[in-house]
Design a protein around this motif. Structure first.
Motif, PDB file in Angstrom:
ATOM      1  N   LYS A 155       0.858  -1.188   0.000  1.00 15.91           N
ATOM      2  CA  LYS A 155       0.000   0.000   0.000  1.00 15.91           C
ATOM      3  C   LYS A 155       0.886   1.227   0.000  1.00 15.91           C
ATOM      4  CE  LYS A 155      -3.943   2.169   0.350  1.00 15.91           C
ATOM      5  NZ  LYS A 155      -3.546   2.919  -0.877  1.00 15.91           N
ATOM      6  N   GLN A 211       7.256   3.818   3.884  1.00 16.30           N
ATOM      7  CA  GLN A 211       5.838   3.432   3.904  1.00 16.30           C
ATOM      8  C   GLN A 211       5.615   2.154   4.717  1.00 16.30           C
ATOM      9  OE1 GLN A 211       3.917   5.616   1.579  1.00 16.30           O
ATOM     10  NE2 GLN A 211       2.234   5.032   2.910  1.00 16.30           N
ATOM     11  N   LYS A 250       5.250   1.711  -3.078  1.00 19.34           N
ATOM     12  CA  LYS A 250       5.219   3.083  -3.609  1.00 19.34           C
ATOM     13  C   LYS A 250       5.490   3.000  -5.104  1.00 19.34           C
ATOM     14  CE  LYS A 250       4.858   7.459  -2.278  1.00 19.34           C
ATOM     15  NZ  LYS A 250       4.188   8.068  -1.115  1.00 19.34           N
ATOM     16  N   ALA A 300      -2.291   4.724  -4.440  1.00 20.08           N
ATOM     17  CA  ALA A 300      -3.096   5.918  -4.139  1.00 20.08           C
ATOM     18  C   ALA A 300      -2.347   7.109  -4.737  1.00 20.08           C
ATOM     19  CB  ALA A 300      -3.237   6.065  -2.624  1.00 20.08           C
ATOM     20  N   GLY A 301      -2.679   8.321  -4.285  1.00 18.33           N
ATOM     21  CA  GLY A 301      -2.008   9.513  -4.806  1.00 18.33           C
ATOM     22  C   GLY A 301      -0.774   9.891  -3.995  1.00 18.33           C
ATOM     23  N   ASP A 302       0.011  10.794  -4.542  1.00 13.97           N
ATOM     24  CA  ASP A 302       1.139  11.439  -3.851  1.00 13.97           C
ATOM     25  C   ASP A 302       1.361  12.723  -4.657  1.00 13.97           C
ATOM     26  OD1 ASP A 302       3.434  10.913  -1.728  1.00 13.97           O
ATOM     27  OD2 ASP A 302       4.481  11.617  -3.496  1.00 13.97           O
ATOM     28  N   THR A 328      -6.979   3.820  -3.793  1.00 11.11           N
ATOM     29  CA  THR A 328      -7.683   4.676  -2.829  1.00 11.11           C
ATOM     30  C   THR A 328      -7.455   6.135  -3.202  1.00 11.11           C
ATOM     31  OG1 THR A 328      -5.843   4.672  -1.272  1.00 11.11           O
ATOM     32  CG2 THR A 328      -7.547   2.994  -0.953  1.00 11.11           C
ATOM     33  N   ARG A 353     -10.817  11.454   2.984  1.00 13.05           N
ATOM     34  CA  ARG A 353      -9.486  11.043   2.484  1.00 13.05           C
ATOM     35  C   ARG A 353      -8.723  12.274   1.983  1.00 13.05           C
ATOM     36  NH1 ARG A 353      -5.116  10.940   1.800  1.00 13.05           N
ATOM     37  NH2 ARG A 353      -3.678   9.414   0.897  1.00 13.05           N
ATOM     38  N   GLY A 386      -2.944  10.063   6.049  1.00 11.18           N
ATOM     39  CA  GLY A 386      -3.415   9.840   4.672  1.00 11.18           C
ATOM     40  C   GLY A 386      -3.587   8.370   4.380  1.00 11.18           C
TER      41      GLY A 386
HETATM   42  O1  AKG Z   1      -2.855   6.583   0.813  1.00 14.79           O
HETATM   43  C1  AKG Z   1      -1.921   5.891   0.480  1.00 14.79           C
HETATM   44  O2  AKG Z   1      -2.021   4.710   0.130  1.00 14.79           O
HETATM   45  C2  AKG Z   1      -0.503   6.413   0.456  1.00 14.79           C
HETATM   46  C3  AKG Z   1      -0.275   7.796   0.926  1.00 14.79           C
HETATM   47  C4  AKG Z   1       1.179   8.084   0.715  1.00 14.79           C
HETATM   48  O3  AKG Z   1       1.643   8.038  -0.397  1.00 14.79           O
HETATM   49  C5  AKG Z   1       2.061   8.321   1.838  1.00 14.79           C
HETATM   50  O4  AKG Z   1       1.683   8.022   2.968  1.00 14.79           O
HETATM   51  O5  AKG Z   1       3.201   8.794   1.616  1.00 14.79           O
END
Ligand code: AKG
Ligand code: NDP
Length: 448
Positions: A92, A113, A128, A166-168, A195, A207, A376
């Motif tokens: 994740k 992460q 990631k 997810a995003g970054d 997500t 979120r 997040g």
């Molecule tokens: O929401 C997520 O899966 C990742 C969020 C993220 O990229 C981070 O925590 O650096």
């Protein structure tokens, strides 16, 4: 073998193998400095080669992303996904689209992460990904075609039970929508594979706000427990003006602080009356503009065209929310000299090792990114739960769970710091608490 030697031997091996990956080495060194007392109490980690396995991703995919721009020219970017550790759950972690993305950056983010996701208490492993694609100045059509090309390859490596991106940086609602659409189209499957989705197609309320709000819940709790203090009446310096920064500013203001700065990669604005967040949202979320526009619109505010100088603005609390290594030793000294006593990190690894040494020397309240910005991914974990249940919680329900998770992270970090002989050290505590859970799962699951 002595424990200290074990940690040093494994770090030397990482240096030999990955010496050309400075960000990854920096992240590993910082974590390993915390782990000596942990490994000393757990000889089974050395017997099971836990550290050696912990620094080696389970899988790293690197792929070509070819797409066509609006002029009909073929563009080629590089895509990456690191599936670092799945001991406690499916991989994740976010996707970053930025010209600085390379293997070292993706590996440092994936490594951090693992520990961050463990700290949330939710069953998520570490991953990631991203690309060196720069969406700035690209049309919506170009961004869509890039995202479709990226997902055409990525889809074979991910899934709701294996790896959930997810995003970054530069990956927000627009990009997640295009990525989700392409996954669904290719796999003919409607699942919670990403997500940060739109609310109409499986996203979770809160979120969007989660990382910034979570950062403030963490900071508020650490201030309460360690200093019997709060945000109320404090002057706060924030860097960045993206997703994390905007909602950190919003929550800090609601908790009674005055936030006087925000920035982008061109420069920073200083508003002595306190940042007008409606203007920032209009510039950044409304038309993807530059922060310079703020000073043109808000009388009494100033624009400075060097984003690094944001740390010279006097404050009580600093919340870096832009990117890695944005605070070096000199910036950290400027913060301390101007009265700052709290640094809690919204961005990933924003402080160089020299900056951290300055914080420690000046006894700042220092909340490291993997703990302070875990909100997040925590709400991403809650989005996965809602997708599995096929239901949606209200904003207030998600927000309350987020707040509890951030408060628990402070408590668990402080408990671990005490257990390993470094009472009050939120950095060592976060590294230790996050690591032990993953290490125990790795031992229990056998060598692979
Ligand atoms: O929401 C997520 O899966 C990742 C969020 C993220 O990229 C981070 O925590 O650096
Ligand atoms: N989104 C999330 O849920 C989470 C994000 N994070 C971390 O928070 C940080 C910010 O992410 P997020 O807000 O989502 O990203 P956004 O893309 O929404 O915003 C990023 C902000 O940081 C600035 N920035 C990016 N790169 C640089 C750079 N090299 N130098 C100076 N400023 C820069 C951007 O300015 P410009 O527009 O000029 O590039 C922009 O203001 C990142 O470190 C990310 O990894 C951590 C946990 C979760």
């Amino acid at each position: 073998m002595l424990t200290e030697e074990y940690v040093k031997r494994v770090y030397a091996q990482v240096e030999r193998r990955d010496g050309d990956q400075p960000e990854f080495l920096q992240a590993v060194r910082e974590v390993f400095e915390s782990l000596e007392p942990v490994v000393a109490k757990h000889p089974e980690y050395e017997r099971n080669g836990v550290l050696e396995r912990f620094v080696e991703p389970e899988r790293l995919v690197k792929f070509r992303v070819a797409w066509t721009d609006d002029e009909g020219h073929v563009q080629v970017n590089r895509g990456y996904r690191v599936q670092f550790n799945s001991a406690i759950g499916p991989y994740k972690g976010g996707l970053r689209f930025h010209p600085t993305v390379n293997e070292s950056v993706i590996k440092f983010l994936g490594f951090e992460q693992i520990l961050k996701n463990s700290l949330t208490g939710l069953p998520m492993g570490g991953g990631k990904g991203g690309s060196d694609f720069n969406p700035k100045g690209r049309s919506d059509g170009e961004v869509m075609r890039f995202c479709q090309a990226f997902m055409t390859e990525l889809q074979r490596h991910i899934g709701q039970f294996t790896d959930v991106p997810a995003g970054d940086i530069n990956v927000g609602a627009r990009e997640i929508g295009y990525l989700f659409g392409q996954y669904k189209r290719i796999r003919d499957e409607y699942s919670g594979v990403l997500t940060g989705k739109g609310l109409e197609f499986g996203g979770s309320l809160a979120r969007t706000e989660a990382t910034g709000y979570g950062l403030c819940y963490y900071t508020q709790e650490a201030l309460r427990v360690l200093r019997n203090d709060s945000f109320r009446g404090k002057t706060v310096v924030v860097s960045g003006s993206g997703n994390v920064a905007i909602f950190a500013i919003e929550k800090a203001q609601r908790l009674g602080a005055k936030v006087v700065t925000c920035s982008d990669s061109n420069g920073y604005v200083y508003d002595p009356k306190g940042i007008d967040l409606d203007v920032v949202k209009d510039i950044k979320l409304g038309h993807r503009g530059r922060i310079k526009e703020y000073a043109e619109r808000v009388p009494g505010s100033e624009y400075h065209d060097d984003c690094r100088n944001v740390w010279t603005v006097p404050c009580d609390i600093a919340l870096p929310c832009a990117t890695q290594n944005e605070i070096d030793g000199e910036s950290a000294r400027a913060l301390v000299d101007n009265g700052c006593t709290v640094v809690c990190e919204g961005s990933n690894m924003p402080s160089t090792p020299e900056a951290i040494a300055v914080y420690q020397g000046a006894k700042l309240l220092y909340g490291p990114a993997k703990a302070a910005n875990a909100g997040g991914v925590a709400v991403s974990g809650l989005e996965m739960s809602q997708n599995s249940y096929r239901l949606s919680w209200t904003f207030d329900e998600v927000d309350a769970k987020l707040k509890q998770i951030m408060e628990d992270i402070v408590a668990n970090s402080l408990n671990a710091a005490k257990e390993y002989g470094h009472e009050g050290d939120l950095m060592l505590g976060a590294n230790a608490a996050g690591f032990v859970k993953v290490a125990n799962a790795m031992v229990a699951q056998g060598i692979f």
